[in-house]
Design a protein around this motif. Structure first.
Motif, short mmCIF file in Angstrom:
data_model
loop_
_atom_site.label_atom_id
_atom_site.label_comp_id
_atom_site.label_asym_id
_atom_site.label_seq_id
_atom_site.Cartn_x
_atom_site.Cartn_y
_atom_site.Cartn_z
N MET A 1 0.80 -1.06 0.00
CA MET A 1 -0.11 0.08 -0.05
C MET A 1 1.05 1.26 0.14
N ILE A 2 0.48 2.30 -0.68
CA ILE A 2 1.21 3.38 -0.93
C ILE A 2 1.09 4.37 0.51
N ASP A 3 2.36 4.71 0.89
CA ASP A 3 2.32 5.39 2.32
C ASP A 3 1.78 6.84 1.96
N VAL A 4 0.86 7.43 2.96
CA VAL A 4 0.07 8.44 2.90
C VAL A 4 1.25 9.52 3.25
N GLN A 5 2.18 9.31 4.12
CA GLN A 5 3.17 10.52 4.51
C GLN A 5 4.03 10.74 3.31
N ARG A 6 4.50 9.72 2.51
CA ARG A 6 5.09 9.90 1.18
C ARG A 6 4.35 10.61 0.15
N LEU A 7 3.15 10.25 0.15
CA LEU A 7 2.16 11.12 -0.85
C LEU A 7 2.21 12.45 -0.64
N ARG A 8 2.17 12.85 0.67
CA ARG A 8 2.21 14.20 1.35
C ARG A 8 3.38 14.74 0.68
N ILE A 9 4.77 14.23 0.85
CA ILE A 9 5.82 14.67 0.64
C ILE A 9 5.97 14.93 -1.01
N LEU A 10 5.72 14.05 -1.81
CA LEU A 10 5.42 14.16 -3.14
C LEU A 10 4.67 15.25 -3.59
N ARG A 11 3.37 15.34 -2.80
CA ARG A 11 2.66 16.51 -3.29
C ARG A 11 3.38 17.94 -3.17
N GLU A 12 4.12 18.09 -2.07
CA GLU A 12 4.82 19.21 -1.73
C GLU A 12 6.07 19.37 -2.52
N VAL A 13 6.61 18.48 -3.00
CA VAL A 13 7.69 18.59 -4.14
C VAL A 13 7.10 19.02 -5.36
N ALA A 14 6.00 18.27 -5.85
CA ALA A 14 5.30 19.08 -7.05
C ALA A 14 5.01 20.66 -6.96
N ARG A 15 4.45 20.93 -5.68
CA ARG A 15 3.97 22.23 -5.66
C ARG A 15 5.39 23.40 -5.60
N GLN A 16 6.18 22.88 -5.12
CA GLN A 16 7.66 23.57 -4.86
C GLN A 16 8.56 23.81 -5.92
N GLY A 17 8.76 22.29 -6.70
CA GLY A 17 9.44 22.37 -7.90
C GLY A 17 11.03 22.09 -7.36
N SER A 18 11.05 21.73 -6.25
CA SER A 18 12.51 21.13 -5.79
C SER A 18 12.43 20.53 -4.48
N PHE A 19 13.34 19.76 -4.14
CA PHE A 19 13.64 19.00 -3.06
C PHE A 19 13.78 20.00 -1.91
N SER A 20 14.54 21.05 -2.02
CA SER A 20 15.00 21.96 -1.20
C SER A 20 13.77 22.73 -0.65
N LYS A 21 13.08 23.37 -1.69
CA LYS A 21 12.18 24.09 -1.43
C LYS A 21 10.72 23.43 -0.54
N ALA A 22 10.77 21.94 -1.01
CA ALA A 22 9.65 21.06 -0.25
C ALA A 22 10.19 20.99 1.18
N ALA A 23 11.26 20.60 1.25
CA ALA A 23 11.86 20.14 2.47
C ALA A 23 11.94 21.43 3.64
N ALA A 24 11.92 22.55 2.91
CA ALA A 24 11.93 23.83 3.99
C ALA A 24 10.46 24.10 4.34
N ALA A 25 9.61 23.83 3.21
CA ALA A 25 7.98 23.89 3.63
C ALA A 25 7.60 22.90 4.77
N LEU A 26 8.07 21.75 4.57
CA LEU A 26 7.64 20.63 5.42
C LEU A 26 8.56 20.48 6.84
N LEU A 27 9.43 21.26 6.90
CA LEU A 27 10.55 21.36 8.18
C LEU A 27 11.32 19.77 8.06
#
Length: 314
Positions: A1-27
């Protein structure tokens, strides 16, 4: 089963366009985001992003997962909202609306709605369509009164299948002139007759809209100012600073020093409707308010009938 937390991270990566910006948004740290995405890719057996020096781009499996993530988190948010309402012991309805819609359309519907549902707590959020519609998608708002011009609605990729759009009314725009203007007594006019005027905008989004219609009329508009409020724009017209293009629901009919003259076809028009979410469970309060809105505009301006999933070109 797909992990919901990883979906959340992928969604933020898509919104931010980079791993670093997604990391900053997600702390998170960028390496933690990268590891979670790599684990997600292994679990589904396909890459979800393409990495480059400019950032990341979703693959087709990645886009499918992000759309699924939006739906999952919207349903979870909606469920939490419903639970909170049950715990509070009083039903609530949250409405996102643009300014002039909230000033003129919503009150006409809320009166009958409140009379039929006296126990419902109303929460109104003033938001432009590009901000209000996503609130419906993620469950923060129950419905959004929104508009678009002759271009598309401001929708994210998954919104067309996740939302319904119910047309309320056409909102034609008129020329608003100082009362002493040479064209103030006309029954209608061609936009080209205002070629030499200075304009003030009552909404920043009407800049390109007015320029396009002006180009069709053979002139380039000169601007005296840009505001984010149609009533502010009309006060500047009253002062003799300029002329303006104002939609029907935002006209200040109390101003004796203004003249409103309809534009002859092709007449600039914006289109007002209601965005609601496609939910698994019935939404009787939402349906009741949409009906009240349709009845309210029907008492003044005719509204198209029906409610449908958002078309591809909406």
């Amino acid at each position: 089963m797909i992990d919901v937390q990883r979906l959340r991270i992928l969604r933020e990566v898509a919104r931010q366009g980079s791993f670093s910006k997604a990391a900053a948004a997600l702390l998170f740290t960028p390496s933690a985001v990268s590891q979670q995405i790599a684990t997600l890719e292994r679990s589904i057996g396909a890459p979800v992003v393409e990495r480059s020096t400019r950032g990341v781009v979703l693959t087709e499996p990645g886009r499918l997962l992000v759309e699924a993530a939006e739906a999952v988190f919207a349903e979870l948010h909606h469920a939490q909202e419903q639970i909170d309402r049950i715990a509070a012991g009083r039903p609530t309805l949250t409405i996102a609306t643009f300014g002039s819609g909230g000033r003129h359309l919503l009150p006409r519907a809320l009166g009958p709605f409140a009379a039929d549902h006296p126990d419902v707590e109303i929460n109104v959020l003033e938001r432009e369509p590009e901000d209000g519609i996503p609130l419906v998608r993620d469950g923060t708002a129950d419905l959004a009164i929104a508009y678009h011009f002759d271009g598309p609605l401001p929708l994210a990729s998954g919104d067309r299948s996740a939302l319904h759009w119910t047309p309320l009314m056409e909102d034609p725009m008129s020329a608003v002139l100082p009362a002493g203007h040479r064209l103030a007594g006309r029954q209608s006019l061609d936009l080209a007759e205002l070629a030499g005027e200075r304009w003030v905008l009552g909404c920043t989004k009407t800049d390109a809209f007015l320029r396009r219609y002006a180009e069709g009329a053979g002139f380039e508009p000169r601007f005296a100012g840009v505001t984010s409020d149609y009533f502010f724009a009309q006060s500047l017209v009253s002062a003799g600073v300029s002329v303006s293009l104002i939609p029907l629901v935002a006209l200040d009919h109390s101003a004796a020093d203004l003249a409103v003259v309809p534009i002859r076809p092709p007449r600039p028009t914006r289109y007002i409707g209601v965005a609601t979410a496609r939910r698994r469970r019935p939404q009787p309060l939402v349906e009741s308010l949409v009906d009240a809105l349709l009845q309210a505009v029907g008492r003044g301006c005719p509204a198209p009938e029906g409610s449908s999933a958002l078309p591809a070109d909406a």
